[in-house]
Design a protein around this motif. Structure first.
Motif, PDB file in Angstrom:
ATOM      1  N   GLY A 249     -31.409 150.920  39.027  1.00 18.21           N
ATOM      2  CA  GLY A 249     -30.382 151.504  39.888  1.00 18.21           C
ATOM      3  C   GLY A 249     -30.242 153.009  39.797  1.00 18.21           C
ATOM      4  N   LYS A 250     -31.162 153.671  39.079  1.00 17.06           N
ATOM      5  CA  LYS A 250     -31.020 155.126  38.880  1.00 17.06           C
ATOM      6  C   LYS A 250     -31.125 155.910  40.183  1.00 17.06           C
ATOM      7  CE  LYS A 250     -34.345 155.654  35.852  1.00 17.06           C
ATOM      8  NZ  LYS A 250     -34.651 154.253  35.535  1.00 17.06           N
ATOM      9  N   THR A 251     -32.178 155.648  40.956  1.00 15.23           N
ATOM     10  CA  THR A 251     -32.400 156.465  42.153  1.00 15.23           C
ATOM     11  C   THR A 251     -31.325 156.214  43.199  1.00 15.23           C
ATOM     12  OG1 THR A 251     -34.772 156.474  41.709  1.00 15.23           O
ATOM     13  CG2 THR A 251     -34.091 157.122  43.906  1.00 15.23           C
TER      14      THR A 251
ATOM     15  N   LEU B  59     -24.677 156.337  33.068  1.00 15.15           N
ATOM     16  CA  LEU B  59     -25.659 155.329  32.654  1.00 15.15           C
ATOM     17  C   LEU B  59     -25.441 154.093  33.513  1.00 15.15           C
ATOM     18  CD1 LEU B  59     -27.936 154.917  30.551  1.00 15.15           C
ATOM     19  CD2 LEU B  59     -26.259 153.722  29.135  1.00 15.15           C
ATOM     20  N   THR B  60     -26.443 153.757  34.326  1.00 13.65           N
ATOM     21  CA  THR B  60     -26.268 152.721  35.343  1.00 13.65           C
ATOM     22  C   THR B  60     -26.303 151.312  34.777  1.00 13.65           C
ATOM     23  OG1 THR B  60     -28.643 152.675  35.779  1.00 13.65           O
ATOM     24  CG2 THR B  60     -27.304 154.168  37.126  1.00 13.65           C
ATOM     25  N   SER B  61     -27.202 151.053  33.822  1.00 11.90           N
ATOM     26  CA  SER B  61     -27.412 149.681  33.348  1.00 11.90           C
ATOM     27  C   SER B  61     -28.314 149.716  32.120  1.00 11.90           C
ATOM     28  CB  SER B  61     -28.095 148.837  34.438  1.00 11.90           C
ATOM     29  OG  SER B  61     -29.318 149.448  34.816  1.00 11.90           O
ATOM     30  N   LEU B  62     -28.315 148.627  31.367  1.00 13.83           N
ATOM     31  CA  LEU B  62     -29.209 148.506  30.215  1.00 13.83           C
ATOM     32  C   LEU B  62     -29.839 147.124  30.219  1.00 13.83           C
ATOM     33  CD1 LEU B  62     -27.052 150.180  27.397  1.00 13.83           C
ATOM     34  CD2 LEU B  62     -29.207 151.047  28.340  1.00 13.83           C
ATOM     35  N   GLY B  63     -31.169 147.076  30.168  1.00 13.09           N
ATOM     36  CA  GLY B  63     -31.890 145.810  30.146  1.00 13.09           C
ATOM     37  C   GLY B  63     -33.357 146.060  29.867  1.00 13.09           C
ATOM     38  N   VAL B  64     -34.152 145.003  29.819  1.00 11.25           N
ATOM     39  CA  VAL B  64     -35.563 145.170  29.493  1.00 11.25           C
ATOM     40  C   VAL B  64     -36.269 145.942  30.603  1.00 11.25           C
ATOM     41  CG1 VAL B  64     -35.772 143.218  27.932  1.00 11.25           C
ATOM     42  CG2 VAL B  64     -36.090 142.843  30.358  1.00 11.25           C
TER      43      VAL B  64
END
Length: 428
Positions: free
Chosen positions: A112-114, A178-183
């Protein structure tokens, strides 16, 4: 730095920042690049180490193309000779960033960064790099061409250990999202624990910190403000998602977006939260978000003939897949989900692809799996398994009916958008 309205990059200045040595035959540059194929007259070429080859091998080619000078670890005419060109680039990038007096807002995360960067840049009306130029060379060039403004938005993308430390050194953010954290990028980052440590470094070094509720749950950071759908410090309430648009309420305001899906909602929500933290008036931000334009391949709705497509195949990892499936589950009607490979998941790739198949099965869609894990995925949950995009297109052309929805999800390297090019043209 500016002469007759043109920005200047002087070889002596680069050498002074990097402890480098200027050889004869250099001149002042008005642009910089790291790809020798993009070098022409007046461009400084940074000869960086790459995955396959080292840029030093193209230094003379760059000079023949008119490069003003080459930043290289080799001694030759036209060179600013440094010990490590990649370190020199960081030093130059940081010095250029320090010349910018506005607020630098940096976006990081596993997915989801861009989308979030575009929402922030367009919502706040601040400049940002085009596309996903989110590495050190791209950021350095962005800061070189950046004119003074109230603020700017940059995206920091990592795929190896310690890269976030380098990027935050270069960009020195005043505020971070910080949008999200995952693999993600497990071939370079190793495991989820490393991903969390690396990505969250962005928050550690930023004075103002904002994170999605999903990311914040994996962290223990003081002074962290959060945003989320129905939860967090900044909330989207009453979210209505349709195929052509999305609406939600935020602190008494109605927000409308011209895109479907969870990703744009979270991107817009991060923007509204940032506006609150920065003391910006919300009505103007909401007005600009209503005209949001995202790059292709991110919840992009297309209508080909009488069939609706959602092209969400610019990128894919387990987290972005989860967001896509959550949206798809809400849609009525007959749906087809074309799922390609998620790249860079290392030795556990099969496990993640089988989890993806189970998620896909919960959306009530007809499933078409493409690529190296397709047979195992179809064996796990049913559906059709094909090896190539051409096979997927041929199969869908036979079974998809007018009024159906086809959702495309895969990593960019798969090139799943080719399916759109192969789709039968009306009247053909």
């Amino acid at each position: 730095m500016e002469h007759n309205g043109l920005k200047e990059l002087r070889p002596e200045w680069v050498a002074s920042l990097t402890g480098g040595q200027v050889h004869q035959g250099t001149s002042v540059a008005h642009d910089l690049h790291w790809d020798s194929r993009q070098v022409g007259p007046g461009v400084a070429f940074f000869a960086l180490p790459g995955a396959q080859t080292h840029g030093r091998e193209f230094g003379l080619q760059a000079l023949q193309a008119g490069a003003a000078f080459v930043v290289s670890d080799l001694a030759h005419p036209g060179a600013v000779q440094v010990t490590r060109p990649e370190r020199a680039l960081l030093a130059v990038g940081r010095a250029l960033r320090e010349q910018f007096a506005g607020t630098v807002l940096a976006v990081g995360g596993s997915s989801g960064k861009t989308t979030t960067k575009e929402c922030l840049a367009q919502g706040l009306a601040w400049p940002a790099p085009e596309g996903n130029l989110n590495n050190a060379p791209g950021l350095t060039r962005f800061f070189f061409h950046l004119h003074q403004a109230e603020g700017c938005v940059v995206e920091l993308g990592i795929d190896r250990l310690l890269e976030m430390a380098e990027l935050t050194y270069l960009a020195r953010p005043d505020m971070a999202v910080l949008t999200s954290l995952g693999v993600e990028h497990l071939e370079g980052l190793g495991n989820l624990e490393n991903v969390i440590r690396e990505e969250s470094w962005l928050l550690q070094v930023s004075p103002i910190r904002l994170a999605s509720v999903q990311a914040a749950q994996l962290l223990n950071l003081p002074g962290l403000k959060t945003y989320g759908i129905g939860t967090g410090d900044f909330r989207a309430e009453g979210v209505e998602m349709r195929l052509e648009a999305t609406r939600f309420r935020f602190e008494g305001h109605t927000v409308a977006l011209p895109y479907p899906g969870v990703g744009p909602v979270l991107g817009a929500l991060a923007t509204l939260a940032a506006a609150c933290l920065l003391g910006k008036p919300l009505p103007e931000v909401i007005e600009r978000l209503a005209e949001l334009k995202l790059p292709p391949g991110r919840m992009q709705r297309l209508r080909l003939g009488a069939v609706d497509f959602i092209h969400d195949a610019y990128n894919a990892n387990p987290l972005s897949l989860l967001a896509g499936m959550a949206f798809l589950q809400t849609l009525p009607g007959r749906k087809w989900l074309v799922l390609g490979r998620m790249a860079e998941l290392g030795q556990e790739a099969l496990k993640y692809h089988l989890e993806a198949a189970r998620l896909a099965a919960d959306t009530g869609s007809n499933l078409v799996f493409v690529g190296p894990f397709a047979k195992q995925q179809a064996a796990e949950v049913g559906g059709i398994a094909v090896e190539t995009i051409e096979e997927a297109a041929a199969y869908l052309a036979q079974v998809v009916a007018p009024g159906d929805l086809v959702y495309l999800k895969a990593s960019r390297s798969v090139g799943l958008e080719r399916l759109l090019e192969l789709w039968p043209k009306e009247g053909a």
